[in-house]
Structures are given as C-alpha cells and as structure tokens.
Design a protein around this motif. Structure first.
Motif, PDB file in Angstrom:
ATOM      1  N   UNK A  77       1.480  -1.370  -0.297  1.00 36.81           N
ATOM      2  CA  UNK A  77      -0.175  -0.041   0.076  1.00 36.81           C
ATOM      3  C   UNK A  77       0.853   1.172   0.230  1.00 36.81           C
ATOM      4  N   UNK A  78       0.192   2.251  -0.055  1.00 35.15           N
ATOM      5  CA  UNK A  78       1.530   3.386  -0.818  1.00 35.15           C
ATOM      6  C   UNK A  78       2.115   4.291   0.731  1.00 35.15           C
ATOM      7  N   UNK A  79       1.439   3.267   2.192  1.00 33.04           N
ATOM      8  CA  UNK A  79       2.447   3.365   2.737  1.00 33.04           C
ATOM      9  C   UNK A  79       2.614   2.049   3.885  1.00 33.04           C
ATOM     10  N   UNK A  80       2.859   1.135   3.294  1.00 31.81           N
ATOM     11  CA  UNK A  80       2.512  -0.657   4.195  1.00 31.81           C
ATOM     12  C   UNK A  80       3.590  -1.248   3.240  1.00 31.81           C
ATOM     13  N   UNK A  81       5.174  -2.090   3.530  1.00 30.04           N
ATOM     14  CA  UNK A  81       5.872  -2.662   2.981  1.00 30.04           C
ATOM     15  C   UNK A  81       5.914  -4.008   3.391  1.00 30.04           C
ATOM     16  N   UNK A  82       5.504  -4.794   2.442  1.00 35.97           N
ATOM     17  CA  UNK A  82       4.944  -6.086   3.471  1.00 35.97           C
ATOM     18  C   UNK A  82       6.568  -7.018   3.382  1.00 35.97           C
ATOM     19  N   UNK A  83       7.502  -7.799   3.893  1.00 33.79           N
ATOM     20  CA  UNK A  83       8.567  -7.918   4.003  1.00 33.79           C
ATOM     21  C   UNK A  83       8.350  -9.924   3.700  1.00 33.79           C
ATOM     22  N   UNK A  84       8.498 -10.805   3.456  1.00 38.95           N
ATOM     23  CA  UNK A  84       8.112 -12.227   3.165  1.00 38.95           C
ATOM     24  C   UNK A  84       9.511 -12.579   3.659  1.00 38.95           C
ATOM     25  N   UNK A  85       9.637 -12.834   4.791  1.00 38.27           N
ATOM     26  CA  UNK A  85      11.394 -13.460   4.809  1.00 38.27           C
ATOM     27  C   UNK A  85      10.817 -15.054   4.615  1.00 38.27           C
ATOM     28  N   UNK A  86      10.268 -15.981   3.943  1.00 36.00           N
ATOM     29  CA  UNK A  86      10.030 -17.334   3.345  1.00 36.00           C
ATOM     30  C   UNK A  86      10.996 -17.849   4.517  1.00 36.00           C
ATOM     31  N   UNK A  87      10.576 -18.318   5.777  1.00 38.03           N
ATOM     32  CA  UNK A  87      11.045 -19.279   6.836  1.00 38.03           C
ATOM     33  C   UNK A  87      13.156 -19.074   6.190  1.00 38.03           C
ATOM     34  N   UNK A  88      13.268 -17.347   6.411  1.00 38.07           N
ATOM     35  CA  UNK A  88      14.965 -17.012   6.630  1.00 38.07           C
ATOM     36  C   UNK A  88      14.411 -16.497   8.123  1.00 38.07           C
ATOM     37  N   UNK A  89      15.774 -15.894   8.386  1.00 38.19           N
ATOM     38  CA  UNK A  89      16.012 -15.079   9.283  1.00 38.19           C
ATOM     39  C   UNK A  89      15.688 -13.419   8.912  1.00 38.19           C
ATOM     40  N   UNK A  90      14.916 -13.037  10.143  1.00 39.52           N
ATOM     41  CA  UNK A  90      13.846 -11.586   9.812  1.00 39.52           C
ATOM     42  C   UNK A  90      15.535 -10.588   9.513  1.00 39.52           C
ATOM     43  N   UNK A  91      16.256 -10.494   9.443  1.00 36.38           N
ATOM     44  CA  UNK A  91      17.128  -9.647   9.202  1.00 36.38           C
ATOM     45  C   UNK A  91      17.494  -9.061   7.902  1.00 36.38           C
ATOM     46  N   UNK A  92      17.638 -10.315   6.874  1.00 39.60           N
ATOM     47  CA  UNK A  92      17.962 -10.122   5.214  1.00 39.60           C
ATOM     48  C   UNK A  92      16.478  -9.707   4.321  1.00 39.60           C
ATOM     49  N   UNK A  93      15.232  -9.836   5.086  1.00 36.40           N
ATOM     50  CA  UNK A  93      14.527  -8.763   5.196  1.00 36.40           C
ATOM     51  C   UNK A  93      14.628  -7.636   5.531  1.00 36.40           C
ATOM     52  N   UNK A  94      14.534  -7.627   6.961  1.00 34.35           N
ATOM     53  CA  UNK A  94      14.876  -6.125   7.305  1.00 34.35           C
ATOM     54  C   UNK A  94      15.468  -5.232   6.047  1.00 34.35           C
ATOM     55  N   UNK A  95      16.507  -6.014   6.194  1.00 31.53           N
ATOM     56  CA  UNK A  95      17.330  -5.020   5.644  1.00 31.53           C
ATOM     57  C   UNK A  95      17.335  -4.460   3.879  1.00 31.53           C
ATOM     58  N   UNK A  96      16.538  -5.263   3.618  1.00 27.36           N
ATOM     59  CA  UNK A  96      16.511  -5.940   2.122  1.00 27.36           C
ATOM     60  C   UNK A  96      14.751  -4.252   2.139  1.00 27.36           C
ATOM     61  N   UNK A  97      13.858  -4.554   2.858  1.00 29.27           N
ATOM     62  CA  UNK A  97      12.707  -3.795   3.320  1.00 29.27           C
ATOM     63  C   UNK A  97      13.305  -2.223   3.270  1.00 29.27           C
ATOM     64  N   UNK A  98      14.037  -2.236   4.084  1.00 25.33           N
ATOM     65  CA  UNK A  98      14.462  -0.623   4.663  1.00 25.33           C
ATOM     66  C   UNK A  98      14.406   0.453   3.664  1.00 25.33           C
TER      67      UNK A  98
END
Lengths: 339, 339
Positions: A77-98
C-alpha cells in the motif's frame, strides 16, 4: 576476571561470517546477520553480539530455518511494505525492505514495515536506530514465546514482547530505547535458576498461578510483565500489532510452532517510521532544538538517557577499533565453525 | 452512600450543552465536548464524565481558551492530517479531522493525525475507540504538565503522558486501553493529600529528589512513572511523539505556558490509525479470529481485558437509558450554568 582476548572490528565480521557461512547460511544472510551482531558487539551488548551466533547456528542445524531463503518485498500500500522472509532469518528481509520503508515514510509522513514468516533472534534497537540515521523516528515491536502471564492471569500467554523506539538527533547519536515488556528477560530467570538464587518479588508466578521467588518454579510457571496491568496491556497491544494486524503468529502460536525446539522463535515483526519534517509542517529543525532541551533537562538532573551507556561503549570501541571478549567465548565460537 | 439522582441519556447531553453554551462555547464546540463527556459518563468513567464540565468552564472563564475557534484541517501529506485547534479545545479539531484520518488510513494502510494548539482535558480511549468502530486499530498519546520525574531524576519534567490503544473486534466492543504513564494520576495524589493518607512507596519523590510517601511533599516534589526506567522511557517517547515530532509543546513548555492557572493544559496530540486489511495482505477476517483466540485465552485464565468493566457499564446504562450521579454533583453542575 576471566581471560579476555582483543578482536579488531574486522575480526568480528570475519569470525561471524565464517561461522554462519560454514553452517549453511548464504552470503546474503551471513552478511545481514553479521551487520547486526557487529553493531551489538561494538556497543558492548554482549548477549546480542557474537554470543548470538550460538542461537543462529542452533536454528539452522535444527533444519527449519532456511539459510538461503530470498525475502519477497511487497509494496502492499502507499504507506505499507510487507517483507516475507520465507522462513529465513528476519534480518535479510529487514535490510532488503528498509530503503522502501524509508522512502515511503519520507513521501507519506508515516509508513509501516511488516516482516512475516521469519525466525527472529536480534535486538530491535539497531533497526529503529537505522531509521533515525535516515532522519526518521522509528518504533518496532514483536512477540516471542508464551512465557508471560497477563495481569491477573495464571499462565503464560504473552511473549517477552520487546518494544523499541528511536528519535533522530541532529549531530548526535539517536535517542533510543529497547526493552522487554516482561519484568525480566527469560535468560535472567535461567541465570537465577543456575545460581540457585531467589528471584525478586513480582517477577514470576508458579504453575498454580501463585507468586513465587523460586526460579525453578518460575520456569515451570510464568513470568510477569513489567508495570502491572499497564505493562500487561502494552504487551497485549504488541501481540496484536505484530501478530493479527500483520497476518502473523501470536506468542502462543509461535511457541506451539516451535514444538519445544531451542531454535529462534518464528513469527512476525512490525516497524513504524515517522518523518519529522512532514509531521511538523516543515519545522523539524526548530523541533530538534525543542527535543534537545528535553534531553538536556533529563541529563541535567542526574538522570540518564536510555542508550547513553551503550553509545559511549560504541564510541570507545570505534575509536580504538577493537573489542574484548572472554577467551572461553572465543574458543566456543571457533568450535562452531564447520570445516 | 450519598444521595443519587437518575439522568436520562438525553439529560446528560442537554445538561452538558447548556452549561457549555451558557459559558461561551459555540454550538459546535459544545456538541463535540458533549459527545465525549456523554461517552465517558455512560461508561461510568466519572472523572471524565460530567465532572469534567468544571474544568471546561474554568478553562473558558480564564479567558485563554477560545470557545468559538474554528479548527483548520490541513491535508499535510498522503498519510498525515494536521488539525490546528487554533487555541480551542482539542475535541472539535479531533472530530473534524477524524474522517480524513480514517480515509487516509484505509487508502495508505497507516496514517497519523497531529492536533496542534489545543486545550486538552479528555480521556483518549473514546478517540481510539472511534477508529476501531471504523475497523481500524488506533493509538494516541499526549503530554500534560511537567509533574513527573524521569527515572533516576530529581524533579518534574515529564507529563502524566497517557497512552491509549484500540483494536477493532468483529461483532464485539473494541479491545481498548488508556493509561497514564505516571504511577498515579495527579488527582489521586491530591486525594491522598486531602485525606491525610500516606502514599504507597514508589509513587513520588520530594523536592530534594528523595522517595516520599507524604502526599504534601509529593505535590511539592515530583511524581514517578509506572514501571521504573521502562515507563520513564515510554513517557519520554510520548513527549517526543506528541511534542517535537508534530511541532508542539513538551509538558514542561505546556506548564510554563499555563503560568499556574488551573485551566486545561495547552499542547498537542498525536493519533495513529492502522488498517488491518492493508497491513495483513487482505486477511483481516482470519486474523480477527486469531485475535479473538488471544482474548479468549486472557479471559479463560481469570484475567480481564482492559476495558471489560467500562464496556459492561456502557451496555448496562445504554439498556436502561439512564445513568446515576450524586445529587451534590448535579447541584454543583446546575450552578455552573450562566443565565
């Protein structure tokens, strides 16, 4: 005092990445995890520094954490990012979505990042502080496992549910805090148990729901939140915000999912970002001065800002380009490497 | 028990509006204020019900609250509404801005409302609950006056800084809480002082910064936050979020502005709205069930949801279409009317 060894800042990274890669994390995951371990270690946050590598390795060896999962970043959505870590550790998803979270907050004034389907073992302060380094205020929350009873309750339902906040300061390290909404951390109870020491009052109940200072009974019973019914309400809010709101597990569901395995908890996380420029009608600079007067008034009366000690350690360790860790920890870490 | 009189629900509204209009509030303000007083009164929240009319009247008689100010609603960014109350009471600005906040949250996933330049005396739970009635989760915060010391400090700096949250439940009253981050409310200390009763430990310090159970010494000294350093950190966050972030006063600035007058505090407020549909990737219904399982697990173990008691009172009073208030309060209220 136990024997210490000195590691250069590069040593921290190399040691962490080598251990992670040799245990099956791909380079992207190893690097994202190492970034956070490094940040904690140079802040002397030992429990979330190199020590966390034991949990990382345990988690991938249990066979459920995917060390090569590529996160899926969804512009939801305009103000929402959803990052699916696909069963990985959260940090790569966090870093990629930041970067997208930051862009959305700067465009819309406020934005949210939901990280889903992730294994989680990291402190939240480096994540919200990353937002503050980009000039934003940040807030983050997540569940854990159902070890904590709600106020007036008799059994574990809530997680230790950490809450973190960071505020950007012009020319200064951010104002940041990150606390568990349980009175004690789970590991603290365990330390009391091992030492055979009595817990303080108000930290835990036994399995009949009665107050206890016996750490053994507390491990079989439930922990309590900080701050009585107010802390309990806050912890319930965190369950909702980082669970049902973002289509992810509550602490109870996460504990059921783990089936007693000692791996990192599997659940979601929510991170909120606030743009001081758009929210203040373009008066972020004047309001930075106002915030600084508030901080000065805290320090001037002999109180401390929440991250002062950690930030001083960070500055010290960065200046000397080194940290110290116990030799026993170093040896145990070396033993984690797979050859 | 003191003599009670019964008021119909219409009586509450008529009494409130008449008092407000006769004291100089225009119809729009009187109606916005009455909506909130009514909502509190039927929830048996007596301190924020009709009783609050004394503060409203005191505030307009002091000559600084503008009883006819029209709020300015500013579409500040895609996910930000700013509402300038223009020195009026917050509630008309809140009411006027709420539809745009809801629309922005439903379009963007998350949105913020900053209310500025307002006099404030109302509980926050009706505001966040209004969001939940629209299907959104809501969070609200504001400063007050600098009566509360930060953890480790010696003097008042923080406000009683309330924090409220609400979660929409399908077919049920929302899950809502609203608490002061001070250990006690200011008025509670005052009640102890009048009764000559000793305060519990941990509620206040004297003017030398030493712990005290003397309510008189506490009024001259400072209150403490709930939950030690964690509650103190949260209170500092509220200062920042509802002050510098939105270009408005901290609790200390608000207290300086009041110059000792007993009127309602003048400052800002921030309200956040979260859309469960956009944040959950369209799975709000499944996640409503998940949240209900969480609530069921709270109640099933003998604990209570934060607003259960108030919502039961609301249901009871709505069913009988009446409330009871002490006759002395009723008589004092009638005396507020200007003829």
């Amino acid at each position: 005092m136990s024997e210490q060894i000195t590691l250069s800042l590069d040593d921290i990274r190399t040691l962490s990445e080598t251990i992670l890669v040799s245990n099956g994390f791909n380079q992207a995951h190893a690097s994202a995890i190492t970034n956070i371990i490094y940040t904690n270690q140079i802040g002397d946050c030992h429990s979330h520094g190199l020590y966390r590598l034991f949990m990382c390795v345990e988690s991938i060896r249990s066979g459920r954490v995917d060390g090569t999962a590529a996160p899926t970043i969804i512009d939801a959505a305009p103000a929402v990012v959803r990052a699916n870590a696909n069963d990985g550790v959260s940090l790569l998803a966090m870093q990629a979505a930041m970067p997208l979270l930051i862009e959305k907050a700067k465009t819309n004034g406020i934005a949210a990042l939901a990280i889903n389907r992730c294994f989680h073992f990291s402190a939240l302060w480096p994540e919200v502080e990353k937002l503050s380094e980009a000039g934003l205020a940040g807030m983050a929350m997540l569940p854990s496992h159902a070890w904590v009873a709600p106020a007036g309750g008799r059994r574990g339902l809530l997680g230790t549910n950490p809450f973190a906040f960071s505020w950007p300061r012009q020319g200064n390290s951010p104002f940041t805090f990150d606390f568990a909404t349980s009175q004690f951390a789970r590991g603290e109870i365990e330390l009391y148990r091992r030492a055979g020491k009595a817990l303080p009052e108000g930290v835990a109940i036994d399995k009949e729901g009665q107050p206890t200072t016996d750490a053994e009974a507390a491990m079989d019973g439930a922990m309590l939140t900080f701050g009585g019914h107010k802390g309990s309400a806050l912890s319930l809010m965190i369950e909702l915000m980082a669970g049902p709101l973002i289509d992810d597990l509550t602490s109870k569901e996460s504990m059921d999912f783990a089936e007693g395995k000692p791996e990192a908890p599997y659940h979601g996380e929510i991170i909120l970002a606030f743009d001081p420029t758009l929210l203040s009608g373009g008066r972020a600079l004047e309001n930075n001065d106002r915030a600084e007067r508030l901080f000065a008034d805290v320090i001037d009366q002999g109180a401390r800002l929440p991250s002062q000690r950690r930030q001083a350690a960070q500055a010290y360790n960065l200046a000397r380009q080194a940290v110290e860790i116990p030799k026993t920890l170093y040896d145990d870490l070396l033993a984690l490497k797979q050859t």
